[in-house]
Design an enzyme around this catalytic site. Structure first.
Site, PDB file in Angstrom:
ATOM      1  N   ASP A   1       9.212 -13.358  29.831  1.00  0.00           N
ATOM      2  CA  ASP A   1       8.071 -13.902  29.100  1.00  0.00           C
ATOM      3  C   ASP A   1       7.394 -14.942  29.977  1.00  0.00           C
ATOM      4  OD1 ASP A   1       9.051 -12.329  27.115  1.00  0.00           O
ATOM      5  OD2 ASP A   1       9.401 -13.941  25.676  1.00  0.00           O
TER       6      ASP A   1
ATOM      7  N   ASP B   1       5.728  -6.563  15.536  1.00  0.00           N
ATOM      8  CA  ASP B   1       6.482  -7.791  15.348  1.00  0.00           C
ATOM      9  C   ASP B   1       6.403  -8.136  13.868  1.00  0.00           C
ATOM     10  OD1 ASP B   1       6.587  -7.777  18.125  1.00  0.00           O
ATOM     11  OD2 ASP B   1       4.794  -9.023  18.288  1.00  0.00           O
TER      12      ASP B   1
END
Length: 247
Positions: free
Chosen positions: A11, A133
């Site tokens: 990330d 998500d």
């Protein structure tokens, strides 16, 4: 034996490798100064795929870390999938014509579903991954800062009917917590959609990886993303790759 692909996650935020706690931009831990160096380390340990997320891009709606992504895709012997900040056909085409194997479509799947259908038609279901998500089963968007009124299963079924093949499912409640993954939700999504499901969020141990690998026996779960557990030395990538082949 059913094959499970392991995707080590990187990330990117502010040019560094970070992990967030439950998607909270205010709760970050920095794990490295160079996403490229981290990707090379994973490649050296046996990774065949790297899962990249442009966190700044997800928040701001543009490709903030594109140069780093393309460098990894072009210079390392790995396949790359990238999510975050992808808001247009031009963004998708840019990545796919510059060495990236798959582009992950998240917020756009809710905001502009007709555009995502176009992308699936133009680039194919193997190159466009639907990123779902979810908070309590409902899809969250824009770097998890907003929650939609659609369930992950509803969205997954819709795009499966339009040619999607892969979905990354993240349960926000477990992401970055090292408390185990939501096996039930992933199983239900796989069974309801028939999509190749990549499990994301909460992996904390080799046992967790084994549980995901077992799911592949009677569902279409086909992959698992792991990040924080690798950075916190819960296990090595080499150990992870060995674990998922046992089942």
């Amino acid at each position: 034996m059913t094959f499970i692909q392991v995707y080590p996650a990187i990330d990117m935020k502010g040019g560094k490798c970070v992990r967030l706690y439950q998607g909270d931009y205010e709760q970050e831990t920095i794990y490295g100064d160079s996403p490229f160096d981290m990707a090379k380390k994973f490649a050296d340990e046996g990774a065949t795929w790297i899962h990249l997320v442009d966190l700044d891009g997800a928040k701001d709606g543009e490709k903030i870390h594109a140069n780093e992504v393309i460098r990894i895709a072009k210079e390392l012997p790995v396949s790359v999938q990238i999510g975050g900040g992808i808001r247009s056909k031009e963004d998708v085409s840019f990545y796919l014509t510059n060495g990236v194997t798959r582009v992950i479509i998240g917020s756009l799947a809710i905001a502009k579903p007709e555009l995502v259908v176009e992308l699936l038609e133009e680039f194919g279901g193997d190159r466009i991954v639907i990123g779902l998500d979810a908070k309590d089963g409902m899809v969250a968007t824009h770097g998890w800062l907003e929650t939609s009124s659609q369930s992950a299963i509803e969205v997954g079924q819709y795009f499966a009917s339009k040619g999607a093949k892969h979905v990354i499912f993240t349960d926000i409640a477990t992401d970055g917590t090292l408390q185990g993954t939501n096996l039930k939700a992933n199983k239900e999504l796989a069974q309801a959609t028939g999509l190749s499901v990549i499990v994301s969020g909460g992996i904390s141990s080799l046992e967790d990886l084994g549980e995901v690998a077992k799911l592949a026996k009677d569902t279409t779960v086909r992959g698992v993303i792991t990040g924080k557990a690798l950075y916190n030395n819960r296990f090595t990538l080499t150990e992870a790759l060995q674990e998922v082949t046992k089942w």
